[in-house]
Design a protein around this motif. Structure first.
Motif, PDB file in Angstrom:
ATOM      1  N   GLY A 186      -6.778  -8.041  -6.149  1.00 42.02           N
ATOM      2  CA  GLY A 186      -7.101  -8.263  -4.750  1.00 42.02           C
ATOM      3  C   GLY A 186      -8.384  -7.523  -4.420  1.00 42.02           C
ATOM      4  N   TYR A 187      -9.494  -8.246  -4.305  1.00 45.83           N
ATOM      5  CA  TYR A 187     -10.788  -7.610  -4.066  1.00 45.83           C
ATOM      6  C   TYR A 187     -11.090  -7.432  -2.583  1.00 45.83           C
ATOM      7  CZ  TYR A 187     -11.855  -8.247  -9.015  1.00 45.83           C
ATOM      8  OH  TYR A 187     -11.822  -8.170 -10.382  1.00 45.83           O
TER       9      TYR A 187
ATOM     10  N   ALA B 200      -1.053  -1.286  -4.405  1.00 44.29           N
ATOM     11  CA  ALA B 200      -1.148  -2.741  -4.243  1.00 44.29           C
ATOM     12  C   ALA B 200      -1.645  -3.062  -2.835  1.00 44.29           C
ATOM     13  CB  ALA B 200       0.205  -3.400  -4.484  1.00 44.29           C
ATOM     14  N   THR B 201      -2.042  -4.303  -2.657  1.00 50.51           N
ATOM     15  CA  THR B 201      -2.391  -4.807  -1.335  1.00 50.51           C
ATOM     16  C   THR B 201      -1.467  -5.986  -1.023  1.00 50.51           C
ATOM     17  OG1 THR B 201      -4.001  -6.441  -2.156  1.00 50.51           O
ATOM     18  CG2 THR B 201      -4.807  -4.193  -1.727  1.00 50.51           C
ATOM     19  N   PRO B 202      -1.236  -6.268   0.250  1.00 50.05           N
ATOM     20  CA  PRO B 202      -0.382  -7.408   0.614  1.00 50.05           C
ATOM     21  C   PRO B 202      -0.850  -8.728   0.019  1.00 50.05           C
ATOM     22  CG  PRO B 202      -0.695  -5.991   2.509  1.00 50.05           C
ATOM     23  CD  PRO B 202      -1.613  -5.472   1.438  1.00 50.05           C
ATOM     24  N   ALA B 203      -2.159  -8.885  -0.171  1.00 52.12           N
ATOM     25  CA  ALA B 203      -2.679 -10.131  -0.748  1.00 52.12           C
ATOM     26  C   ALA B 203      -2.243 -10.298  -2.199  1.00 52.12           C
ATOM     27  CB  ALA B 203      -4.205 -10.153  -0.651  1.00 52.12           C
TER      28      ALA B 203
ATOM     29  N   LEU C  18       7.807  -5.126  -0.050  1.00 53.31           N
ATOM     30  CA  LEU C  18       7.785  -4.262   1.131  1.00 53.31           C
ATOM     31  C   LEU C  18       6.657  -3.250   0.963  1.00 53.31           C
ATOM     32  CD1 LEU C  18      11.608  -3.450   1.406  1.00 53.31           C
ATOM     33  CD2 LEU C  18      10.335  -5.114   2.777  1.00 53.31           C
ATOM     34  N   PHE C  19       5.828  -3.092   1.980  1.00 51.74           N
ATOM     35  CA  PHE C  19       4.691  -2.185   1.890  1.00 51.74           C
ATOM     36  C   PHE C  19       4.860  -1.007   2.840  1.00 51.74           C
ATOM     37  CE2 PHE C  19       2.989  -5.852  -0.148  1.00 51.74           C
ATOM     38  CZ  PHE C  19       1.999  -5.384  -1.003  1.00 51.74           C
TER      39      PHE C  19
ATOM     40  N   ASN D 204     -11.315  -1.250   1.443  1.00 51.24           N
ATOM     41  CA  ASN D 204     -10.004  -1.821   1.708  1.00 51.24           C
ATOM     42  C   ASN D 204      -8.931  -0.764   1.462  1.00 51.24           C
ATOM     43  OD1 ASN D 204     -10.156  -4.756   2.386  1.00 51.24           O
ATOM     44  ND2 ASN D 204     -11.366  -4.771   0.504  1.00 51.24           N
ATOM     45  N   ASP D 205      -7.835  -0.878   2.175  1.00 48.98           N
ATOM     46  CA  ASP D 205      -6.713   0.043   1.984  1.00 48.98           C
ATOM     47  C   ASP D 205      -5.783  -0.456   0.879  1.00 48.98           C
ATOM     48  OD1 ASP D 205      -7.517   1.737   4.052  1.00 48.98           O
ATOM     49  OD2 ASP D 205      -6.460   0.546   5.559  1.00 48.98           O
TER      50      ASP D 205
END
Length: 262
Positions: free
Chosen positions: A151-152, A101-104, A110-111, A220-221
């Protein structure tokens, strides 16, 4: 002091039972300490990152995270759903988190401090199209198709939020469905991950002569994401330490090379 014979036997029995209870309690505690914990993470089908067949197990990310968790006596269980539903399952506390996942995409989770890996979203058109997208993502009158809640990365995420002239799909097999929409002429441009498309072409599930890449966003990470609990905070501290170990980083890179060749 004089004890009658009839008193000694009950005292011995009580003492013996007390010792057995203590030993049993110690054994249960010892077993609890070493018992394997299960962590259930949701994801979507995004091969080769996350796959769900016997040959690929969980895909490169699943295999990697499974290895890391097993070193801490934690069993990984991965469940696959359409992405929008996977997000809802975490919010409703039915799963522990998201495998990628990404924060967006999930700002309340929690990441991990360090990313698991990276992905690169690219634009695809039919081979006969002259469309090209570099720094500009102005699609004009061309219809863009995307996956709901993905999330692109920027600037595309902001573009999607502001524009209604976009086809958004959800559900299963989204990459195949996007490509089908493109080939059938129902949309002009699709956006999906470069490695996913390359993997499908290599495995002959896409005819390379039907579509072409028309530009890409920056890489992107993506991260491991868990629900916000004290236990998960402690677990992420362990995972963070594992993700920065050179041997683990090299292991993931090799996994990516090996499984992408299959």
């Amino acid at each position: 002091m004089y004890l009658r014979r009839g008193v000694i036997k009950p005292v011995k029995i009580i003492f013996t039972l007390l010792i057995l209870c203590l030993l049993n309690g110690y054994a249960v505690a010892e077993k609890s300490v070493h018992a394997s914990k299960e962590l259930t993470l949701a994801t979507t089908r995004w091969c080769p990152y996350t796959c769900f067949d016997e040959r690929k197990e969980f895909g490169i990310v699943g295999i990697y995270i499974e290895k890391i968790l097993s070193s801490h006596n934690i069993h990984l269980s991965v469940v696959s759903y359409p992405w929008s539903r996977a997000l809802r399952l975490v919010q409703s506390k039915e799963v522990d988190g998201l495998l990628t996942a990404t924060p967006a995409e999930a700002p309340d989770l929690l990441f991990s401090d360090s990313p698991i890996g990276s992905y690169q979203m690219c634009f695809y058109t039919v081979n006969s199209s002259s469309l090209r997208f570099d720094k500009s993502i102005d699609f004009g009158n061309n219809l863009l198709a995307v996956v709901q809640d993905y999330g692109y990365g920027e600037p595309l995420d902001s573009y999607i939020k502001k524009n209604k002239f976009i086809t958004s799909i959800s559900g299963s097999n989204v990459t195949d469905r996007l490509i089908s929409l493109l080939i059938k002429g129902r949309v002009d441009v699709i956006v999906t991950d470069k490695l996913v498309v390359d993997y499908k072409i290599a495995n002959h599930s896409i005819d390379a002569n039907t579509i072409k890449r028309a530009g890409c966003l920056l890489e992107n990470d993506f991260y491991l994401a868990l629900r916000s609990t004290r236990e998960n905070e402690n677990l992420l501290e362990k995972i963070n330490q594992e993700l920065i170990q050179p041997e683990n980083i090299n292991y993931f890179k090799q996994l990516k090379v090996d499984i992408s060749k299959e």
